[in-house]
Design a protein around this motif. Structure first.
Motif, short mmCIF file in Angstrom:
data_model
loop_
_atom_site.label_atom_id
_atom_site.label_comp_id
_atom_site.label_asym_id
_atom_site.label_seq_id
_atom_site.Cartn_x
_atom_site.Cartn_y
_atom_site.Cartn_z
N LEU A 256 0.81 -1.22 0.00
CA LEU A 256 0.00 0.00 0.00
C LEU A 256 0.84 1.27 0.00
O LEU A 256 0.66 2.14 -0.88
CB LEU A 256 -0.97 -0.02 1.19
CG LEU A 256 -1.90 1.19 1.31
CD1 LEU A 256 -2.80 1.31 0.08
CD2 LEU A 256 -2.76 1.07 2.58
N TYR B 60 2.86 1.66 -3.23
CA TYR B 60 2.01 2.04 -4.36
C TYR B 60 1.84 3.55 -4.43
O TYR B 60 2.02 4.16 -5.50
CB TYR B 60 0.64 1.36 -4.25
CG TYR B 60 -0.41 2.03 -5.11
CD1 TYR B 60 -0.44 1.84 -6.49
CD2 TYR B 60 -1.35 2.89 -4.54
CE1 TYR B 60 -1.38 2.47 -7.28
CE2 TYR B 60 -2.30 3.53 -5.33
CZ TYR B 60 -2.30 3.32 -6.70
OH TYR B 60 -3.23 3.96 -7.48
N TYR B 61 1.50 4.18 -3.30
CA TYR B 61 1.26 5.62 -3.31
C TYR B 61 2.55 6.40 -3.60
O TYR B 61 2.52 7.44 -4.27
CB TYR B 61 0.64 6.06 -1.99
CG TYR B 61 -0.86 5.88 -1.97
CD1 TYR B 61 -1.67 6.67 -2.76
CD2 TYR B 61 -1.46 4.90 -1.19
CE1 TYR B 61 -3.06 6.50 -2.76
CE2 TYR B 61 -2.83 4.72 -1.18
CZ TYR B 61 -3.63 5.53 -1.98
OH TYR B 61 -4.99 5.36 -1.99
N VAL C 275 3.03 6.10 -7.34
CA VAL C 275 2.08 6.97 -8.05
C VAL C 275 2.54 8.42 -7.99
O VAL C 275 2.48 9.16 -8.99
CB VAL C 275 0.66 6.83 -7.45
CG1 VAL C 275 -0.25 7.94 -7.97
CG2 VAL C 275 0.07 5.47 -7.81
N MET D 21 -2.26 6.15 -12.86
CA MET D 21 -2.55 5.55 -11.56
C MET D 21 -3.03 4.11 -11.69
O MET D 21 -2.62 3.23 -10.93
CB MET D 21 -3.59 6.39 -10.82
CG MET D 21 -3.13 7.79 -10.46
SD MET D 21 -4.41 8.72 -9.58
CE MET D 21 -4.59 7.72 -8.09
N THR D 22 -3.94 3.89 -12.66
CA THR D 22 -4.50 2.54 -12.79
C THR D 22 -3.49 1.55 -13.35
O THR D 22 -3.53 0.36 -13.03
CB THR D 22 -5.76 2.57 -13.67
OG1 THR D 22 -5.48 3.27 -14.90
CG2 THR D 22 -6.90 3.28 -12.96
N LEU E 226 -1.44 0.70 -10.34
CA LEU E 226 -2.28 -0.15 -9.48
C LEU E 226 -2.34 -1.57 -10.01
O LEU E 226 -2.21 -2.54 -9.25
CB LEU E 226 -3.70 0.44 -9.40
CG LEU E 226 -4.76 -0.42 -8.70
CD1 LEU E 226 -4.42 -0.58 -7.23
CD2 LEU E 226 -6.15 0.18 -8.88
N HIS F 147 -7.18 -2.29 -4.25
CA HIS F 147 -8.07 -1.56 -5.16
C HIS F 147 -9.19 -0.85 -4.39
O HIS F 147 -9.50 0.32 -4.65
CB HIS F 147 -8.67 -2.53 -6.19
CG HIS F 147 -9.24 -1.87 -7.39
ND1 HIS F 147 -9.40 -2.51 -8.60
CD2 HIS F 147 -9.71 -0.61 -7.60
CE1 HIS F 147 -9.92 -1.69 -9.47
NE2 HIS F 147 -10.14 -0.53 -8.89
N THR G 296 -9.09 0.13 -1.27
CA THR G 296 -8.49 1.22 -0.50
C THR G 296 -8.26 2.45 -1.38
O THR G 296 -8.57 3.58 -0.99
CB THR G 296 -7.16 0.78 0.13
OG1 THR G 296 -7.39 -0.35 0.97
CG2 THR G 296 -6.55 1.90 0.95
N VAL G 297 -7.70 2.23 -2.57
CA VAL G 297 -7.45 3.33 -3.50
C VAL G 297 -8.75 4.03 -3.88
O VAL G 297 -8.84 5.26 -3.90
CB VAL G 297 -6.72 2.80 -4.76
CG1 VAL G 297 -6.65 3.87 -5.84
CG2 VAL G 297 -5.32 2.32 -4.40
N ASN G 298 -9.78 3.25 -4.17
CA ASN G 298 -11.07 3.84 -4.53
C ASN G 298 -11.73 4.53 -3.33
O ASN G 298 -12.42 5.55 -3.50
CB ASN G 298 -12.01 2.77 -5.09
CG ASN G 298 -11.69 2.46 -6.54
OD1 ASN G 298 -10.59 2.72 -7.02
ND2 ASN G 298 -12.65 1.90 -7.26
#
Length: 282
Positions: free
Chosen positions: A147, A150-151, A154, A243-244, A247, A268, A270-272
């Motif tokens: 997690l 990922y951020y 991004v 981003m996607t 992801l 997914h 969490t991101v949404n």
């Protein structure tokens, strides 16, 4: 006569253990070993599966658009859809995609190999979409570990792309079909649509079914890149696509390591949820 060399199974990385005996569901990686094919044929089959998903997406979108035009023409629907109407249409599209893209070809395959397949249809489908087993602690470990990375990825990727194409492009608002509202009931519907339904079905389709099919034919990185490019292109915007794509790459990697889609689903969602909170609750 020289003896044929037996094909050794690929060793997988296991958290807190060694390769070999593991509680991870890694059997999906070896589906193609029973019927060896040339690399060229495997590549063509992989491309075929990717094109199949693209074709189904286009057909479902086209049928939905024509249906909406007809309903508006006859006065059944207004030009501006309500939150409930948008949710119903999106739910129909996800269900149609799941049935046509996944269940239909899997049932055809199952019927063609009925004598070889001992499991029930539901178990067979669950296995093919990455839901063969229930969530385990290893899924949570991979989710929590990936997690923050990922951020960070991004953020770095967005800065690099913004420097190349301009910050205006990267700051465009994503078109999601739902308008801002202060109505609690509508917010709950939007939450269910964006945070629960969309991540779940998108992960089953892309990282569960498609990545699993490609991975049984080609190596991890080509399979992950194909799936991620398709997933990014489906969102239709450059800033969202960056981003996607990232992801999807993270999700494919977690699918590879855990053998299931539970960790990708959690990431997914969490991101949404973060995007939902910033847009509708911020």
């Amino acid at each position: 006569m020289p003896k044929k060399k037996s094909k050794k199974p690929i060793e997988i990385e296991v958290i807190g253990g060694s390769s070999g005996s593991t509680d991870l569901d890694d059997s999906w990686k070896y589906k193609a070993e029973a019927e060896p094919k040339s690399n060229g044929l495997k590549g063509l089959i992989a491309i075929g599966w990717a094109l199949w998903i693209v074709a189904v997406f286009i057909i479902i979108a086209f049928v939905s658009a024509i249906t909406l035009l007809a309903l508006r023409h006859y006065g059944i629907l207004e030009d501006k859809l309500t939150t409930v109407q948008t949710f119903v249409i999106e739910a129909f599209m996800y269900a149609a995609m799941f049935i046509v893209a996944i269940i239909l070809p899997l049932n055809i395959r199952r019927n063609s190999t009925r004598n070889k397949v001992e499991t029930s249809t539901l178990t067979f489908i669950r296995e093919m979409v990455g839901l063969k087993r229930w969530p385990k602690w290893v899924d949570l470990k991979y989710y929590l570990a990936n997690l923050p990375v990922y951020y960070i990825t991004v953020l770095v990727g967005s800065i690099i792309v913004a420097a190349a194409v301009g910050s205006e492009v990267m700051s465009q608002e994503q078109a999601i079909g739902y308008a801002a509202t202060g109505n609690t009931s509508e917010l709950i519907i939007i939450f269910v649509a964006l945070v629960l339904v969309a991540p779940f079905f998108e992960e089953l389709l892309m990282r569960g079914f498609l990545y699993g099919k490609l991975r049984s034919l080609i190596s991890m990185w080509p399979a992950a890149i194909i799936v991620s490019l398709m997933f990014a292109a489906a969102h239709g915007q450059l800033n969202v696509g960056i981003m996607t794509f990232i992801l999807s790459m993270f999700s494919c990697r977690m699918r590879e390591k855990t053998g299931a889609v539970w960790a990708p689903i959690m990431l997914h969602m969490t991101v949404n949820f973060v995007a939902f909170s910033l847009r509708f609750l911020g």
